[in-house]
Design a protein around this motif. Structure first.
Motif, PDB file in Angstrom:
ATOM      1  N   LEU A  47       0.847  -1.189   0.000  1.00 25.80           N
ATOM      2  CA  LEU A  47       0.000   0.000   0.000  1.00 25.80           C
ATOM      3  C   LEU A  47       0.886   1.244   0.000  1.00 25.80           C
ATOM      4  O   LEU A  47       1.837   1.327   0.785  1.00 25.80           O
ATOM      5  CB  LEU A  47      -0.900   0.012   1.238  1.00 25.80           C
ATOM      6  CG  LEU A  47      -1.805  -1.202   1.420  1.00 25.80           C
ATOM      7  CD1 LEU A  47      -2.531  -1.112   2.755  1.00 25.80           C
ATOM      8  CD2 LEU A  47      -2.784  -1.326   0.276  1.00 25.80           C
ATOM      9  N   PRO A  48       0.603   2.219  -0.863  1.00 22.67           N
ATOM     10  CA  PRO A  48       1.415   3.430  -0.897  1.00 22.67           C
ATOM     11  C   PRO A  48       1.185   4.285   0.358  1.00 22.67           C
ATOM     12  O   PRO A  48       0.056   4.441   0.817  1.00 22.67           O
ATOM     13  CB  PRO A  48       0.941   4.150  -2.153  1.00 22.67           C
ATOM     14  CG  PRO A  48      -0.440   3.656  -2.384  1.00 22.67           C
ATOM     15  CD  PRO A  48      -0.474   2.253  -1.852  1.00 22.67           C
ATOM     16  N   GLN A  49       2.292   4.816   0.893  1.00 24.42           N
ATOM     17  CA  GLN A  49       2.218   5.675   2.071  1.00 24.42           C
ATOM     18  C   GLN A  49       2.988   6.958   1.777  1.00 24.42           C
ATOM     19  O   GLN A  49       4.162   6.916   1.385  1.00 24.42           O
ATOM     20  CB  GLN A  49       2.802   4.997   3.298  1.00 24.42           C
ATOM     21  CG  GLN A  49       2.710   5.861   4.539  1.00 24.42           C
ATOM     22  CD  GLN A  49       3.244   5.176   5.779  1.00 24.42           C
ATOM     23  OE1 GLN A  49       4.168   4.387   5.713  1.00 24.42           O
ATOM     24  NE2 GLN A  49       2.645   5.480   6.904  1.00 24.42           N
ATOM     25  N   CYS A  50       2.341   8.080   1.977  1.00 22.89           N
ATOM     26  CA  CYS A  50       2.959   9.384   1.766  1.00 22.89           C
ATOM     27  C   CYS A  50       4.016   9.627   2.843  1.00 22.89           C
ATOM     28  O   CYS A  50       3.738   9.462   4.030  1.00 22.89           O
ATOM     29  CB  CYS A  50       1.883  10.471   1.806  1.00 22.89           C
ATOM     30  SG  CYS A  50       2.517  12.138   1.588  1.00 22.89           S
ATOM     31  N   LYS A  69      -0.113  16.799  -5.477  1.00 21.19           N
ATOM     32  CA  LYS A  69      -0.446  18.167  -5.890  1.00 21.19           C
ATOM     33  C   LYS A  69      -1.575  18.771  -5.074  1.00 21.19           C
ATOM     34  O   LYS A  69      -1.568  19.973  -4.808  1.00 21.19           O
ATOM     35  CB  LYS A  69      -0.797  18.197  -7.376  1.00 21.19           C
ATOM     36  CG  LYS A  69       0.407  18.009  -8.262  1.00 21.19           C
ATOM     37  CD  LYS A  69       0.050  18.069  -9.723  1.00 21.19           C
ATOM     38  CE  LYS A  69       1.296  18.006 -10.579  1.00 21.19           C
ATOM     39  NZ  LYS A  69       0.990  18.070 -12.009  1.00 21.19           N
ATOM     40  N   GLN A  70      -2.549  17.966  -4.652  1.00 21.06           N
ATOM     41  CA  GLN A  70      -3.675  18.495  -3.889  1.00 21.06           C
ATOM     42  C   GLN A  70      -3.354  18.671  -2.407  1.00 21.06           C
ATOM     43  O   GLN A  70      -3.774  19.642  -1.786  1.00 21.06           O
ATOM     44  CB  GLN A  70      -4.887  17.588  -4.039  1.00 21.06           C
ATOM     45  CG  GLN A  70      -5.516  17.653  -5.399  1.00 21.06           C
ATOM     46  CD  GLN A  70      -6.724  16.744  -5.531  1.00 21.06           C
ATOM     47  OE1 GLN A  70      -6.994  15.900  -4.681  1.00 21.06           O
ATOM     48  NE2 GLN A  70      -7.457  16.903  -6.623  1.00 21.06           N
ATOM     49  N   GLN A  71      -2.639  17.735  -1.835  1.00 27.75           N
ATOM     50  CA  GLN A  71      -2.379  17.770  -0.396  1.00 27.75           C
ATOM     51  C   GLN A  71      -1.090  18.508  -0.022  1.00 27.75           C
ATOM     52  O   GLN A  71      -0.974  19.011   1.080  1.00 27.75           O
ATOM     53  CB  GLN A  71      -2.313  16.343   0.162  1.00 27.75           C
ATOM     54  CG  GLN A  71      -3.562  15.529  -0.086  1.00 27.75           C
ATOM     55  CD  GLN A  71      -4.799  16.155   0.527  1.00 27.75           C
ATOM     56  OE1 GLN A  71      -4.787  16.595   1.672  1.00 27.75           O
ATOM     57  NE2 GLN A  71      -5.878  16.196  -0.237  1.00 27.75           N
ATOM     58  N   HIS A  72      -0.111  18.536  -0.922  1.00 28.71           N
ATOM     59  CA  HIS A  72       1.186  19.133  -0.624  1.00 28.71           C
ATOM     60  C   HIS A  72       1.677  20.014  -1.775  1.00 28.71           C
ATOM     61  O   HIS A  72       2.764  19.804  -2.322  1.00 28.71           O
ATOM     62  CB  HIS A  72       2.216  18.019  -0.344  1.00 28.71           C
ATOM     63  CG  HIS A  72       1.729  16.962   0.590  1.00 28.71           C
ATOM     64  ND1 HIS A  72       1.473  17.215   1.929  1.00 28.71           N
ATOM     65  CD2 HIS A  72       1.412  15.658   0.380  1.00 28.71           C
ATOM     66  CE1 HIS A  72       1.046  16.092   2.494  1.00 28.71           C
ATOM     67  NE2 HIS A  72       0.995  15.143   1.577  1.00 28.71           N
ATOM     68  N   PRO A  73       0.885  21.008  -2.186  1.00 26.53           N
ATOM     69  CA  PRO A  73       1.250  21.807  -3.361  1.00 26.53           C
ATOM     70  C   PRO A  73       2.569  22.568  -3.202  1.00 26.53           C
ATOM     71  O   PRO A  73       3.244  22.841  -4.199  1.00 26.53           O
ATOM     72  CB  PRO A  73       0.070  22.770  -3.525  1.00 26.53           C
ATOM     73  CG  PRO A  73      -0.591  22.814  -2.195  1.00 26.53           C
ATOM     74  CD  PRO A  73      -0.360  21.460  -1.580  1.00 26.53           C
ATOM     75  N   SER A  74       2.971  22.855  -1.990  1.00 26.92           N
ATOM     76  CA  SER A  74       4.232  23.577  -1.796  1.00 26.92           C
ATOM     77  C   SER A  74       5.448  22.704  -2.078  1.00 26.92           C
ATOM     78  O   SER A  74       6.569  23.216  -2.182  1.00 26.92           O
ATOM     79  CB  SER A  74       4.313  24.121  -0.367  1.00 26.92           C
ATOM     80  OG  SER A  74       4.341  23.043   0.559  1.00 26.92           O
TER      81      SER A  74
END
Length: 75
Positions: A27-30, A52-57
């Motif tokens: 399972l992918p984990q950020c 891009k949505q959760q960590h745009p910076s």
């Protein structure tokens, strides 16, 4: 027909993901927020969407940045 089980690819690191194993599934984990996604989300476009949505910076960060974050969180 069973759903396709996706395997982790080193290319996923460029989107800030590593993986964990649960019930014999990868399972992918950020590495930033530690959120675990479904195995079906192991597709590059879905990982990129989270990134891009959760960590745009962090969009301009390099693969090496995420490898460093991964190493910091695991050790």
């Amino acid at each position: 027909m069973a759903a396709k089980t996706r395997k982790f690819s080193e290319d996923c690191v460029k989107f800030g993901f590593t993986f964990i194993e649960k019930d014999k599934l990868q399972l992918p984990q950020c590495v930033i927020c530690m959120k675990v996604l479904s195995n079906d989300s192991m597709r590059p476009n879905r990982l990129e969407r989270h990134w891009k949505q959760q960590h745009p910076s962090l969009v301009l960060k390099t693969k090496e940045f995420f490898l460093l974050k991964q190493n910091q969180s695991s050790g």
